[in-house]
Design a protein around this motif. Structure first.
Motif, PDB file in Angstrom:
ATOM      1  N   PHE A 351       0.827  -1.209   0.000  1.00  0.00           N
ATOM      2  CA  PHE A 351       0.000   0.000   0.000  1.00  0.00           C
ATOM      3  C   PHE A 351       0.863   1.263   0.000  1.00  0.00           C
ATOM      4  CE2 PHE A 351      -2.625  -3.272   2.134  1.00  0.00           C
ATOM      5  CZ  PHE A 351      -3.658  -3.331   1.216  1.00  0.00           C
ATOM      6  N   GLN A 352       2.016   1.192   0.663  1.00  0.00           N
ATOM      7  CA  GLN A 352       2.923   2.340   0.655  1.00  0.00           C
ATOM      8  C   GLN A 352       3.458   2.599  -0.751  1.00  0.00           C
ATOM      9  OE1 GLN A 352       6.001   1.763   3.575  1.00  0.00           O
ATOM     10  NE2 GLN A 352       4.545   1.495   5.256  1.00  0.00           N
ATOM     11  N   ALA A 353       3.760   1.512  -1.470  1.00  0.00           N
ATOM     12  CA  ALA A 353       4.260   1.668  -2.836  1.00  0.00           C
ATOM     13  C   ALA A 353       3.200   2.293  -3.734  1.00  0.00           C
ATOM     14  CB  ALA A 353       4.689   0.306  -3.381  1.00  0.00           C
ATOM     15  N   GLN A 354       1.970   1.877  -3.560  1.00  0.00           N
ATOM     16  CA  GLN A 354       0.909   2.461  -4.379  1.00  0.00           C
ATOM     17  C   GLN A 354       0.681   3.931  -4.015  1.00  0.00           C
ATOM     18  OE1 GLN A 354      -3.287   0.980  -4.210  1.00  0.00           O
ATOM     19  NE2 GLN A 354      -2.872   0.462  -6.341  1.00  0.00           N
ATOM     20  N   TYR A 355       0.791   4.239  -2.746  1.00  0.00           N
ATOM     21  CA  TYR A 355       0.650   5.635  -2.326  1.00  0.00           C
ATOM     22  C   TYR A 355       1.780   6.488  -2.902  1.00  0.00           C
ATOM     23  CZ  TYR A 355       0.284   9.770   0.609  1.00  0.00           C
ATOM     24  OH  TYR A 355       0.174  11.070   1.054  1.00  0.00           O
ATOM     25  N   GLU A 356       2.966   5.905  -3.029  1.00  0.00           N
ATOM     26  CA  GLU A 356       4.104   6.634  -3.595  1.00  0.00           C
ATOM     27  C   GLU A 356       3.816   7.058  -5.029  1.00  0.00           C
ATOM     28  OE1 GLU A 356       7.979   8.247  -4.177  1.00  0.00           O
ATOM     29  OE2 GLU A 356       6.700   7.903  -2.431  1.00  0.00           O
ATOM     30  N   PHE A 357       3.141   6.210  -5.792  1.00  0.00           N
ATOM     31  CA  PHE A 357       2.759   6.580  -7.158  1.00  0.00           C
ATOM     32  C   PHE A 357       1.848   7.807  -7.155  1.00  0.00           C
ATOM     33  CE2 PHE A 357       3.371   2.170  -9.274  1.00  0.00           C
ATOM     34  CZ  PHE A 357       4.686   2.499  -9.565  1.00  0.00           C
ATOM     35  N   SER A 358       0.952   7.873  -6.177  1.00  0.00           N
ATOM     36  CA  SER A 358       0.027   9.009  -6.103  1.00  0.00           C
ATOM     37  C   SER A 358       0.720  10.267  -5.595  1.00  0.00           C
ATOM     38  CB  SER A 358      -1.152   8.667  -5.177  1.00  0.00           C
ATOM     39  OG  SER A 358      -1.828   7.521  -5.625  1.00  0.00           O
ATOM     40  N   ARG A 359       1.674  10.075  -4.692  1.00  0.00           N
ATOM     41  CA  ARG A 359       2.347  11.222  -4.068  1.00  0.00           C
ATOM     42  C   ARG A 359       3.328  11.901  -5.019  1.00  0.00           C
ATOM     43  NH1 ARG A 359       6.878  12.657  -1.253  1.00  0.00           N
ATOM     44  NH2 ARG A 359       7.902  10.701  -1.830  1.00  0.00           N
ATOM     45  N   ALA A 360       4.077  11.090  -5.770  1.00  0.00           N
ATOM     46  CA  ALA A 360       5.101  11.666  -6.656  1.00  0.00           C
ATOM     47  C   ALA A 360       5.088  10.964  -8.006  1.00  0.00           C
ATOM     48  CB  ALA A 360       6.473  11.541  -6.000  1.00  0.00           C
ATOM     49  N   PRO A 361       4.008  11.114  -8.773  1.00  0.00           N
ATOM     50  CA  PRO A 361       3.907  10.383 -10.040  1.00  0.00           C
ATOM     51  C   PRO A 361       4.966  10.784 -11.063  1.00  0.00           C
ATOM     52  CG  PRO A 361       2.165  12.027  -9.860  1.00  0.00           C
ATOM     53  CD  PRO A 361       2.832  11.966  -8.529  1.00  0.00           C
ATOM     54  N   ALA A 362       5.415  12.022 -11.022  1.00  0.00           N
ATOM     55  CA  ALA A 362       6.370  12.493 -12.032  1.00  0.00           C
ATOM     56  C   ALA A 362       7.721  11.796 -11.926  1.00  0.00           C
ATOM     57  CB  ALA A 362       6.554  14.005 -11.903  1.00  0.00           C
ATOM     58  N   LEU A 363       7.996  11.173 -10.799  1.00  0.00           N
ATOM     59  CA  LEU A 363       9.293  10.522 -10.605  1.00  0.00           C
ATOM     60  C   LEU A 363       9.396   9.177 -11.313  1.00  0.00           C
ATOM     61  CD1 LEU A 363       9.882  11.195  -6.785  1.00  0.00           C
ATOM     62  CD2 LEU A 363      10.798  12.471  -8.737  1.00  0.00           C
ATOM     63  N   TYR A 364       8.260   8.639 -11.764  1.00  0.00           N
ATOM     64  CA  TYR A 364       8.272   7.274 -12.275  1.00  0.00           C
ATOM     65  C   TYR A 364       7.679   7.211 -13.679  1.00  0.00           C
ATOM     66  CZ  TYR A 364       8.922   6.730  -7.280  1.00  0.00           C
ATOM     67  OH  TYR A 364       9.395   6.853  -6.001  1.00  0.00           O
ATOM     68  N   PRO A 365       8.305   6.429 -14.561  1.00  0.00           N
ATOM     69  CA  PRO A 365       7.828   6.345 -15.949  1.00  0.00           C
ATOM     70  C   PRO A 365       6.524   5.554 -16.044  1.00  0.00           C
ATOM     71  CG  PRO A 365       9.605   4.781 -15.584  1.00  0.00           C
ATOM     72  CD  PRO A 365       9.496   5.599 -14.332  1.00  0.00           C
ATOM     73  N   VAL A 366       5.807   5.788 -17.133  1.00  0.00           N
ATOM     74  CA  VAL A 366       4.555   5.066 -17.369  1.00  0.00           C
ATOM     75  C   VAL A 366       4.795   3.915 -18.338  1.00  0.00           C
ATOM     76  CG1 VAL A 366       3.114   7.082 -16.916  1.00  0.00           C
ATOM     77  CG2 VAL A 366       3.899   6.618 -19.248  1.00  0.00           C
ATOM     78  N   ASN A 367       3.875   2.964 -18.301  1.00  0.00           N
ATOM     79  CA  ASN A 367       3.856   1.827 -19.235  1.00  0.00           C
ATOM     80  C   ASN A 367       5.163   1.036 -19.224  1.00  0.00           C
ATOM     81  OD1 ASN A 367       1.381   2.903 -19.814  1.00  0.00           O
ATOM     82  ND2 ASN A 367       1.931   3.667 -21.837  1.00  0.00           N
TER      83      ASN A 367
END
Length: 397
Positions: A351-367
């Motif tokens: 759940f923390q990992a999923q929250y990280e996507f919401s908190r800082a989405p620009a840090l991680y690539p898509v697809n």
């Protein structure tokens, strides 16, 4: 032999029971499996009961052995129902594995004895028999079979009552609603053999259980019919008890807030349902998914599942537009792959990992598939706890 009107009504209710059981998401726990066997026994008992009556109407057309086989099948299924009921009650108390060996031996041996008594009926005539004219007669041991069913229910209720403090109030109420229909029906048919209401009473009782204890609505998302956070947490713990390794895929749709604003609630919900249908399919015990927020999904698979196939499916899903509400939508997603216990043994990290996507989405690539160690989770747990505390405070107001 009586009329089959009540058995026909029972079949209709059993059909509804099966529809409710299979059409809704459910937790893959012991009580669910036992309850399915209870439904199945009720169905088979009803079908064989109808068959015995219809065959008896045309008694000369069937060999005596066929009459014996069908009646034996009916009594076997009917006498299995109380046995399954007591197991269901013990499973509700979550004490099935903790039951002492002596208690289990007594439980199983008494049921086996009843079944053996039924199977030997063509020789002994203990449960039933047919006279020289083909008339059906109750056997001298039939009251014993009814007494065994009654004892099963009493023992099960006693055990249930002793563990009542560990069981939610709604569950206790449902069990005691179950009893009047089944017990009264048993008593009526024992006193009036031609009044075939036993299966109907059990079918109605099963419907009550389905609408209460077996209603897992609090564990499922009402839009996608996937598990919600509570259901996922519950089911993944069960899966880890059976499998040493589990793979988890986090799928977070990109620009969720923008999509919700532009598409509107209805179209966005349609998109979520399409994602759930295309990527996750039907829930299985070894492969299931959850929706934990708008555009946030978690796929969990056991070690036997081909993980590479899951990776390809997730990556290919976002390379082409999604047909939703008569339009094509280009949607991207951030995907993280987590292996339990290799990457972590703490479910909260998921759940923390999923929250990280919401908190800082620009840090991680898509697809693309992102491993867990590529996520910055140092302060995510604290940020998540603060966000959840704020949400609880706002909800309380």
């Amino acid at each position: 032999m009586g009329k089959i009107n009540y058995d026909i009504a029972a079949l209709c209710i059993i059909g509804l029971n099966f529809f409710l059981f299979f059409s809704r998401s459910r937790l893959y726990i012991v009580q669910t499996r036992v309850f399915f066997l209870l439904l199945l026994s009720n169905f088979l008992a009803t079908v064989t009961d109808i068959t015995t009556v219809v065959m008896y109407w045309n008694e000369p057309d069937y060999h005596r052995a066929v009459h014996y086989v069908i009646n034996i099948a009916y009594y076997v299924f009917q006498n299995t129902i109380p046995f399954l009921f007591i197991i269901f009650l013990v499973a509700l108390c979550e004490k099935l594995k903790q039951t002492r060996a002596v208690s289990r031996m007594l439980l199983y041996s008494s049921w086996i004895f009843s079944i053996l008594l039924i199977f030997t009926t063509p020789i002994t005539g203990y449960a039933f028999s047919f006279d020289a004219h083909g008339a059906y007669c109750r056997g001298p041991m039939l009251p014993f079979l009814y007494a065994m069913a009654f004892i099963y229910i009493v023992v099960g209720l006693t055990y249930f009552y002793r563990n009542r403090h560990q069981i939610p109030w709604e569950t206790r109420l449902a069990v005691f609603f179950f009893l009047p229909f089944s017990m009264v029906a048993f008593g009526i048919q024992f006193i009036f053999p031609d009044f075939l209401v036993q299966n109907l009473g059990i079918a109605v009782s099963g419907l009550i259980i389905l609408l209460t204890i077996q209603d897992f609505g609090t564990y499922t998302d009402h839009v996608t019919k996937l598990y919600n956070r509570n259901g996922l947490f519950f089911q993944i713990k069960i899966l880890l008890q059976k499998h040493k390794k589990v793979s988890v895929f986090l799928v977070s749709l990109d620009t969720v807030n923008f999509l919700r604003l532009v598409l509107g609630h209805e179209v966005f919900s349609s998109l979520e349902r399409e994602v759930a249908r295309k990527l996750f399919g039907f829930i299985r015990a070894d492969r299931f998914a959850a929706q934990t927020g708008p555009g946030k999904f978690i796929l969990v698979t056991a070690e036997q599942t081909n993980v590479e196939v899951e990776r390809q499916l997730l990556l290919e899903a976002f390379t082409s537009p999604w047909p939703v509400a008569d339009r094509l939508l280009s949607v991207s997603a951030r995907i993280c792959e987590i292996h339990i216990p290799d990457d972590t043994t703490d479910i909260q990290v998921v759940f923390q990992a999923q929250y990280e996507f919401s908190r800082a989405p620009a840090l991680y690539p898509v697809n693309t598939i992102i491993p867990l160690n590529a996520l910055s989770l140092a302060n995510t747990g604290r940020h998540q706890a603060i966000a959840e505390a704020i949400d609880r405070t706002l909800a309380a107001k």
